[in-house]
Design an enzyme around this catalytic site. Structure first.
Site, PDB file in Angstrom:
ATOM      1  N   SER A  79       0.821  -1.211   0.000  1.00  0.00           N
ATOM      2  CA  SER A  79       0.000   0.000   0.000  1.00  0.00           C
ATOM      3  C   SER A  79       0.859   1.268   0.000  1.00  0.00           C
ATOM      4  O   SER A  79       1.976   1.278   0.531  1.00  0.00           O
ATOM      5  CB  SER A  79      -0.869  -0.012   1.259  1.00  0.00           C
ATOM      6  OG  SER A  79      -1.351   1.268   1.543  1.00  0.00           O
TER       7      SER A  79
ATOM      8  N   SER B 226      -0.192   3.895   1.578  1.00  0.00           N
ATOM      9  CA  SER B 226      -0.572   4.632   2.797  1.00  0.00           C
ATOM     10  C   SER B 226       0.583   4.821   3.779  1.00  0.00           C
ATOM     11  O   SER B 226       0.707   5.898   4.363  1.00  0.00           O
ATOM     12  CB  SER B 226      -1.747   3.941   3.483  1.00  0.00           C
ATOM     13  OG  SER B 226      -2.866   3.981   2.628  1.00  0.00           O
TER      14      SER B 226
ATOM     15  N   LYS C 228     -13.432  -4.121   5.527  1.00  0.00           N
ATOM     16  CA  LYS C 228     -14.171  -2.889   5.805  1.00  0.00           C
ATOM     17  C   LYS C 228     -15.519  -3.127   6.474  1.00  0.00           C
ATOM     18  O   LYS C 228     -16.002  -2.284   7.221  1.00  0.00           O
ATOM     19  CB  LYS C 228     -14.370  -2.092   4.511  1.00  0.00           C
ATOM     20  CG  LYS C 228     -13.103  -1.398   4.026  1.00  0.00           C
ATOM     21  CD  LYS C 228     -13.378  -0.511   2.836  1.00  0.00           C
ATOM     22  CE  LYS C 228     -12.124   0.237   2.429  1.00  0.00           C
ATOM     23  NZ  LYS C 228     -12.377   1.236   1.390  1.00  0.00           N
TER      24      LYS C 228
ATOM     25  N   ASP D 135     -13.664   7.657   2.926  1.00  0.00           N
ATOM     26  CA  ASP D 135     -13.638   7.441   1.475  1.00  0.00           C
ATOM     27  C   ASP D 135     -14.541   8.435   0.735  1.00  0.00           C
ATOM     28  O   ASP D 135     -14.182   8.934  -0.325  1.00  0.00           O
ATOM     29  CB  ASP D 135     -14.081   6.010   1.131  1.00  0.00           C
ATOM     30  CG  ASP D 135     -12.973   4.995   1.394  1.00  0.00           C
ATOM     31  OD1 ASP D 135     -11.787   5.390   1.369  1.00  0.00           O
ATOM     32  OD2 ASP D 135     -13.288   3.811   1.633  1.00  0.00           O
TER      33      ASP D 135
ATOM     34  N   GLY E  60     -19.196  -0.163 -12.831  1.00  0.00           N
ATOM     35  CA  GLY E  60     -18.841  -1.139 -11.796  1.00  0.00           C
ATOM     36  C   GLY E  60     -19.901  -1.165 -10.707  1.00  0.00           C
ATOM     37  O   GLY E  60     -20.656  -0.186 -10.530  1.00  0.00           O
TER      38      GLY E  60
ATOM     39  N   GLY F 270     -19.137  -2.762  -7.420  1.00  0.00           N
ATOM     40  CA  GLY F 270     -18.486  -3.330  -6.236  1.00  0.00           C
ATOM     41  C   GLY F 270     -18.554  -2.356  -5.075  1.00  0.00           C
ATOM     42  O   GLY F 270     -19.383  -1.434  -5.046  1.00  0.00           O
ATOM     43  N   GLY F 271     -17.628  -2.551  -4.116  1.00  0.00           N
ATOM     44  CA  GLY F 271     -17.612  -1.735  -2.908  1.00  0.00           C
ATOM     45  C   GLY F 271     -17.403  -0.257  -3.198  1.00  0.00           C
ATOM     46  O   GLY F 271     -18.069   0.606  -2.601  1.00  0.00           O
TER      47      GLY F 271
ATOM     48  N   GLY G 234      -7.276   8.472  -9.597  1.00  0.00           N
ATOM     49  CA  GLY G 234      -7.567   7.932  -8.271  1.00  0.00           C
ATOM     50  C   GLY G 234      -6.591   8.362  -7.192  1.00  0.00           C
ATOM     51  O   GLY G 234      -6.906   8.273  -6.006  1.00  0.00           O
TER      52      GLY G 234
HETATM   53  P1  NAP Z   1     -14.701  -4.673  -6.352  1.00  0.00           P
HETATM   54  O1  NAP Z   1     -15.575  -4.612  -5.142  1.00  0.00           O
HETATM   55  O2  NAP Z   1     -13.975  -5.908  -6.678  1.00  0.00           O
HETATM   56  O3  NAP Z   1     -15.640  -4.299  -7.620  1.00  0.00           O
HETATM   57  C1  NAP Z   1     -15.135  -4.271  -8.925  1.00  0.00           C
HETATM   58  C2  NAP Z   1     -16.249  -4.025  -9.923  1.00  0.00           C
HETATM   59  O4  NAP Z   1     -15.624  -3.972 -11.219  1.00  0.00           O
HETATM   60  C3  NAP Z   1     -17.276  -5.149  -9.983  1.00  0.00           C
HETATM   61  O5  NAP Z   1     -18.519  -4.615 -10.331  1.00  0.00           O
HETATM   62  C4  NAP Z   1     -16.725  -6.025 -11.114  1.00  0.00           C
HETATM   63  O6  NAP Z   1     -17.705  -6.765 -11.780  1.00  0.00           O
HETATM   64  C5  NAP Z   1     -16.212  -4.970 -12.054  1.00  0.00           C
HETATM   65  N1  NAP Z   1     -15.215  -5.545 -12.946  1.00  0.00           N
HETATM   66  C6  NAP Z   1     -14.124  -6.262 -12.618  1.00  0.00           C
HETATM   67  N2  NAP Z   1     -13.447  -6.624 -13.725  1.00  0.00           N
HETATM   68  C7  NAP Z   1     -14.167  -6.157 -14.790  1.00  0.00           C
HETATM   69  C8  NAP Z   1     -13.985  -6.206 -16.184  1.00  0.00           C
HETATM   70  N3  NAP Z   1     -12.938  -6.846 -16.731  1.00  0.00           N
HETATM   71  N4  NAP Z   1     -14.904  -5.598 -16.959  1.00  0.00           N
HETATM   72  C9  NAP Z   1     -15.969  -4.967 -16.419  1.00  0.00           C
HETATM   73  N5  NAP Z   1     -16.190  -4.880 -15.097  1.00  0.00           N
HETATM   74  C10 NAP Z   1     -15.289  -5.466 -14.298  1.00  0.00           C
HETATM   75  O7  NAP Z   1     -13.612  -3.526  -6.309  1.00  0.00           O
HETATM   76  P2  NAP Z   1     -13.745  -2.083  -5.606  1.00  0.00           P
HETATM   77  O8  NAP Z   1     -13.230  -2.153  -4.227  1.00  0.00           O
HETATM   78  O9  NAP Z   1     -15.109  -1.560  -5.831  1.00  0.00           O
HETATM   79  O10 NAP Z   1     -12.641  -1.234  -6.425  1.00  0.00           O
HETATM   80  C11 NAP Z   1     -12.855  -0.918  -7.791  1.00  0.00           C
HETATM   81  C12 NAP Z   1     -11.670  -0.097  -8.287  1.00  0.00           C
HETATM   82  O11 NAP Z   1     -11.605   1.154  -7.614  1.00  0.00           O
HETATM   83  C13 NAP Z   1     -10.320  -0.776  -8.047  1.00  0.00           C
HETATM   84  O12 NAP Z   1      -9.495  -0.563  -9.166  1.00  0.00           O
HETATM   85  C14 NAP Z   1      -9.768  -0.045  -6.848  1.00  0.00           C
HETATM   86  O13 NAP Z   1      -8.347  -0.029  -6.812  1.00  0.00           O
HETATM   87  C15 NAP Z   1     -10.302   1.354  -7.079  1.00  0.00           C
HETATM   88  N6  NAP Z   1     -10.407   2.128  -5.830  1.00  0.00           N
HETATM   89  C16 NAP Z   1      -9.638   3.235  -5.708  1.00  0.00           C
HETATM   90  C17 NAP Z   1      -9.724   3.990  -4.558  1.00  0.00           C
HETATM   91  C18 NAP Z   1      -8.886   5.235  -4.415  1.00  0.00           C
HETATM   92  O14 NAP Z   1      -8.705   5.722  -3.304  1.00  0.00           O
HETATM   93  N7  NAP Z   1      -8.395   5.774  -5.494  1.00  0.00           N
HETATM   94  C19 NAP Z   1     -10.589   3.613  -3.525  1.00  0.00           C
HETATM   95  C20 NAP Z   1     -11.373   2.471  -3.696  1.00  0.00           C
HETATM   96  C21 NAP Z   1     -11.263   1.725  -4.862  1.00  0.00           C
HETATM   97  P3  NAP Z   1     -17.947  -8.336 -11.435  1.00  0.00           P
HETATM   98  O15 NAP Z   1     -18.625  -8.323 -10.105  1.00  0.00           O
HETATM   99  O16 NAP Z   1     -18.786  -8.792 -12.549  1.00  0.00           O
HETATM  100  O17 NAP Z   1     -16.583  -8.964 -11.388  1.00  0.00           O
END
Ligand code: NAP
Length: 416
Positions: free
Chosen positions: A164, A166, A213, A249, A273, A275-276, A378
């Site tokens: 990380s 951080s 989390k 966040d 997307g 996800g979380g 990001g």
């Molecule tokens: P997550 O919970 O795993 O969710 C990922 C989402 O992306 C899911 O909906 C997943 O769909 C979709 N996805 C994955 N691979 C894909 C693909 N090849 N094509 C289309 N959709 C796809 O992850 P998350 O925690 O939400 O994080 C998402 C992104 O945000 C990550 O890259 C993370 O590093 C970034 N992030 C950045 C920060 C920051 O501070 N900058 C903070 C949080 C997150 P499925 O369920 O169908 O797999």
């Protein structure tokens, strides 16, 4: 350390002895007695490496090693769980007669917190042993020479956590304020014994990341409204012994956005997307009065998140003319997918916000800016949420640019 047939190892030790080596390190399973006797124990380390895990009977193992009369005893054991760290911390002695190391990525904390574990020294190198980090990283990101054994310990709890950015940010913040404090990742398979470990460390605060989390919530005494609304905690503050779960966040996401779009009320936001991160930023945008739609490759997942946060579902990919703000909350554009993009255009909205911070800029951001859209990466969110955490813990906001510079430096160092 030389790993080979016993006769060969004994010959090397003889040679080291003849050269007058300050310390010789002898693995416990070979005949150490002659070397210990020849030196009266001085300058001898008797080591035990355990690649299976931290033994339950660590205290009797240490007793056996100490009984050899060696000046220093060393146990290096593979760590995977918080409870492994507990076992090591319980054996910490301030007498400088031991070195306790957790091997593997999860063991990083034991290398950084050598003083707290009573270790006479720590080891660094370019992955010579599993989980070892470079001396440069230990000295620069973790400010190893600043860490006193009574330093306040802040923890990043997650998996993965060892790489990380951080620690680079928070440790730079502590150094700038001259605080006797350190921030260290604890990468773990589970949360078992986390409260006990926090107690042993006198933990002053924590960041929480994937996958803990939500799971961390039962350990808390209170959950702040922002974290309760998001159903996720990324920050633990400890006040009067009480663990308070918070979430920075949403603020971290909104802060860079507000600088470009001060009024989000009525803006049409599409989030890629489900996800979380999509859930968290979607909720933050809804609370700002934006119209939010979730677009995901699995419509059922999009529906679930949309329903939870009072948003709509948009087709995947979103149609032309459907957004002012497009947020990428998928990993497409990072890691193995770094040459890909989650959205091919047209870029007919105002702003594209890619939550990915490595690479910077992403392919999506480059396409957006060349089509005349503004783009945010990001890293700005990562920095802003960390700045807010630091302020919660210390009452002081880091100087502008300090965290961004520390994170960028660490990212460049990782790329080498
Ligand atoms: P997550 O919970 O795993 O969710 C990922 C989402 O992306 C899911 O909906 C997943 O769909 C979709 N996805 C994955 N691979 C894909 C693909 N090849 N094509 C289309 N959709 C796809 O992850 P998350 O925690 O939400 O994080 C998402 C992104 O945000 C990550 O890259 C993370 O590093 C970034 N992030 C950045 C920060 C920051 O501070 N900058 C903070 C949080 C997150 P499925 O369920 O169908 O797999």
């Amino acid at each position: 350390m030389f790993d080979g047939p016993e006769e060969e190892r004994l010959r090397i030790l003889d040679r080291a002895q003849a050269l007058g080596a300050e310390f010789i390190d002898i693995e416990w399973d070979i005949r150490a007695d002659p070397f210990i006797a020849a030196r009266g124990g001085k300058g001898v380390i008797v080591s035990r490496h355990d690649f299976q895990g931290v033994p339950d009977d660590l205290s009797s193992l240490l007793r056996q090693l100490r009984a050899t009369g060696a000046e220093v005893v060393k146990v290096a054991a593979t760590m995977e769980r918080v409870s492994d760290l507990r076992k090591l911390l319980e054996q910490a002695r301030p007498d400088g007669g031991s070195v306790l190391i957790g091997m593997g990525r999860a063991g990083l904390a034991t290398r950084v917190l050598a003083g707290r574990l009573g270790s006479r020294w720590t080891y660094a190198g370019n992955g010579i042993a599993p989980g070892q980090v470079s001396a440069t990283r230990l000295l620069e990101e973790f400010a190893f020479r600043r860490i006193r054994s009574d330093a306040s310990v802040y923890v990043l709890l997650g998996r993965p956590a060892a790489d990380s950015l951080s620690p680079a940010m928070h440790n730079a913040g502590f150094a700038a304020l001259g605080l006797n404090a350190v921030y260290v990742p604890i990468e773990s398979r589970d949360l078992e014994d986390f409260k006990q470990v926090a107690g042993l460390l006198g933990m002053a605060g924590a960041s929480v990341t994937i996958p803990f989390k939500r799971d961390v919530i039962p350990l808390l005494d209170e959950v702040a409204p922002t974290a309760a609304a998001a159903g996720a905690v990324n920050t633990i503050a400890i006040r009067d012994g009480k663990w308070i779960g918070m979430n920075t966040d949403a603020d971290g996401f909104l802060e860079p956005l507000r600088q470009r779009l001060p009024d989000l009320a009525g803006a049409r936001a599409v989030i890629l997307g489900a996800g979380g991160a999509a859930r968290g930023v979607g909720l933050a945008l809804r609370l700002e009065g934006a119209h939010v739609a979730i677009s995901a490759r699995r419509p059922d997942a999009a529906q679930l998140v949309a329903h939870a946060i009072g948003a709509e579902v948009a087709p995947w990919p979103p149609p032309p003319g459907s957004w002012d703000l497009l947020v990428n909350a998928t990993p497409v554009g990072s890691g193995a997918l770094r040459s890909e993009t989650p959205f091919a255009g047209p870029f007919d909205g105002r702003l594209v916000y890619d939550l990915i911070y490595d690479p910077a800029p992403t392919r999506l951001m480059r396409a957006a800016t060349s089509a005349g859209c503004e783009a945010i990466g990001g890293l700005e969110m990562l920095v802003a949420q960390a700045e807010r955490q630091f302020e919660i813990w210390t009452g002081r906001r880091p100087d502008a640019g300090l965290f961004a510079e520390a994170a960028s430096r660490a990212m460049r160092a990782r790329a080498v």
